[in-house]
Design a protein around this motif. Structure first.
Motif, PDB file in Angstrom:
ATOM      1  N   ILE A  12       1.494   6.067   7.671  1.00 36.15           N
ATOM      2  CA  ILE A  12       2.282   5.052   6.978  1.00 36.15           C
ATOM      3  C   ILE A  12       3.569   5.668   6.441  1.00 36.15           C
ATOM      4  O   ILE A  12       4.644   5.083   6.557  1.00 36.15           O
ATOM      5  N   GLY A  13       3.476   6.857   5.850  1.00 35.05           N
ATOM      6  CA  GLY A  13       4.676   7.557   5.384  1.00 35.05           C
ATOM      7  C   GLY A  13       5.639   7.804   6.530  1.00 35.05           C
ATOM      8  O   GLY A  13       6.854   7.614   6.395  1.00 35.05           O
ATOM      9  N   SER A  14       5.112   8.200   7.675  1.00 32.00           N
ATOM     10  CA  SER A  14       5.957   8.440   8.855  1.00 32.00           C
ATOM     11  C   SER A  14       6.608   7.146   9.342  1.00 32.00           C
ATOM     12  O   SER A  14       7.765   7.151   9.770  1.00 32.00           O
ATOM     13  N   GLY A  70       5.418   7.164  -1.595  1.00 33.48           N
ATOM     14  CA  GLY A  70       3.998   7.215  -1.922  1.00 33.48           C
ATOM     15  C   GLY A  70       3.196   6.228  -1.114  1.00 33.48           C
ATOM     16  O   GLY A  70       3.670   5.140  -0.777  1.00 33.48           O
ATOM     17  N   VAL A  71       1.960   6.618  -0.820  1.00 39.30           N
ATOM     18  CA  VAL A  71       1.018   5.774  -0.093  1.00 39.30           C
ATOM     19  C   VAL A  71      -0.331   5.884  -0.815  1.00 39.30           C
ATOM     20  O   VAL A  71      -0.746   6.990  -1.191  1.00 39.30           O
ATOM     21  N   LEU A  72      -0.995   4.757  -1.012  1.00 38.33           N
ATOM     22  CA  LEU A  72      -2.308   4.792  -1.644  1.00 38.33           C
ATOM     23  C   LEU A  72      -3.237   5.747  -0.906  1.00 38.33           C
ATOM     24  O   LEU A  72      -3.217   5.813   0.329  1.00 38.33           O
ATOM     25  N   LYS A  73      -4.038   6.464  -1.661  1.00 33.88           N
ATOM     26  CA  LYS A  73      -4.878   7.521  -1.087  1.00 33.88           C
ATOM     27  C   LYS A  73      -5.754   7.040   0.071  1.00 33.88           C
ATOM     28  O   LYS A  73      -5.895   7.731   1.058  1.00 33.88           O
ATOM     29  N   LYS A  74      -6.334   5.864  -0.051  1.00 28.90           N
ATOM     30  CA  LYS A  74      -7.230   5.403   1.012  1.00 28.90           C
ATOM     31  C   LYS A  74      -6.491   5.080   2.311  1.00 28.90           C
ATOM     32  O   LYS A  74      -7.105   4.934   3.363  1.00 28.90           O
ATOM     33  N   TYR A  75      -5.152   4.995   2.265  1.00 29.37           N
ATOM     34  CA  TYR A  75      -4.355   4.727   3.460  1.00 29.37           C
ATOM     35  C   TYR A  75      -3.585   5.953   3.938  1.00 29.37           C
ATOM     36  O   TYR A  75      -2.876   5.886   4.940  1.00 29.37           O
ATOM     37  N   GLN A  76      -3.724   7.054   3.233  1.00 36.08           N
ATOM     38  CA  GLN A  76      -3.044   8.277   3.660  1.00 36.08           C
ATOM     39  C   GLN A  76      -3.682   8.792   4.942  1.00 36.08           C
ATOM     40  O   GLN A  76      -4.812   8.450   5.269  1.00 36.08           O
ATOM     41  N   LYS A  77      -2.955   9.590   5.676  1.00 35.99           N
ATOM     42  CA  LYS A  77      -3.375  10.140   6.979  1.00 35.99           C
ATOM     43  C   LYS A  77      -3.422   9.068   8.059  1.00 35.99           C
ATOM     44  O   LYS A  77      -4.057   9.233   9.087  1.00 35.99           O
ATOM     45  N   GLN A  78      -2.739   7.930   7.813  1.00 41.88           N
ATOM     46  CA  GLN A  78      -2.652   6.860   8.806  1.00 41.88           C
ATOM     47  C   GLN A  78      -1.217   6.654   9.281  1.00 41.88           C
ATOM     48  O   GLN A  78      -0.884   5.615   9.829  1.00 41.88           O
ATOM     49  N   ILE A 100       0.819  -1.213   0.000  1.00 45.18           N
ATOM     50  CA  ILE A 100       0.000   0.000   0.000  1.00 45.18           C
ATOM     51  C   ILE A 100       0.856   1.268   0.000  1.00 45.18           C
ATOM     52  O   ILE A 100       0.325   2.372  -0.113  1.00 45.18           O
ATOM     53  N   GLY A 101       2.170   1.093   0.139  1.00 42.71           N
ATOM     54  CA  GLY A 101       3.071   2.239   0.128  1.00 42.71           C
ATOM     55  C   GLY A 101       4.482   1.799  -0.191  1.00 42.71           C
ATOM     56  O   GLY A 101       4.816   0.614  -0.109  1.00 42.71           O
ATOM     57  N   TYR A 102       5.293   2.761  -0.595  1.00 41.95           N
ATOM     58  CA  TYR A 102       6.676   2.458  -0.944  1.00 41.95           C
ATOM     59  C   TYR A 102       7.522   3.711  -0.805  1.00 41.95           C
ATOM     60  O   TYR A 102       7.015   4.832  -0.797  1.00 41.95           O
ATOM     61  N   CYS A 103       8.812   3.499  -0.701  1.00 45.43           N
ATOM     62  CA  CYS A 103       9.782   4.586  -0.658  1.00 45.43           C
ATOM     63  C   CYS A 103      10.965   4.178  -1.514  1.00 45.43           C
ATOM     64  O   CYS A 103      11.588   3.139  -1.260  1.00 45.43           O
TER      65      CYS A 103
END
Length: 143
Positions: free
Chosen positions: A85-87, A75-83, A57-60
């Motif tokens: 995951i990027g952090s 990047g993180v899929l939109k439906k998983y953003q604000k969770q 659902i995400g990658y760097c």
């Protein structure tokens, strides 16, 4: 779960998955399979995958130079953003490298994400991109 792969471990299926994620996350500016294959040419280029229920659902994408990492794209899929995951992916890098660099456009809100994750602005490149937006170079450093 976080998985990290370099040129020796990345598969064609992995590259196709990243390309699909790229199209969905960055529809106006994405890497296709050929672009990604070229990125993985250097041995020091890596992809960190973030999996949730056996789905990426995400990658760097980043370069490694000794104990430094330079993020190329995250990047993180939109439906998983604000969770966060990027952090979480940044935290993984922070636990494995002494410093991390990133360059972002001042045209979008990515700068704020990195500031919230303890990155500092090093300098700005005026009118750096083709749309004449500025490049903001940022760095996190182990204390």
């Amino acid at each position: 779960m976080i998985i990290i792969k370099n040129k020796k471990k990345i598969t064609n299926s992995d590259i196709e998955t990243i390309a699909k994620l790229e199209q969905e996350i960055f529809p106006d500016n994405f890497f296709d399979v050929n672009d990604l294959e070229n990125l993985f040419f250097p041995i020091n280029f890596y992809c960190l995958f973030f999996e949730h229920q056996n789905t990426i659902i995400g990658y760097c994408l980043f370069f490694e130079n000794n104990l430094e990492a330079e993020i190329y794209k995250i990047g993180v899929l939109k439906k998983y953003q604000k969770q966060k995951i990027g952090s979480k992916m940044l935290d993984f890098l922070k636990n494995n490298y002494q410093s991390i660099h990133i360059e972002v456009s001042d045209k979008d809100n990515k700068k704020e994400f990195y500031l919230k994750n303890d990155f500092a602005i090093i300098y700005k490149r005026n009118k750096y991109y083709t749309d004449e937006s500025n490049a903001i170079v940022m760095k996190w450093e182990e204390k």
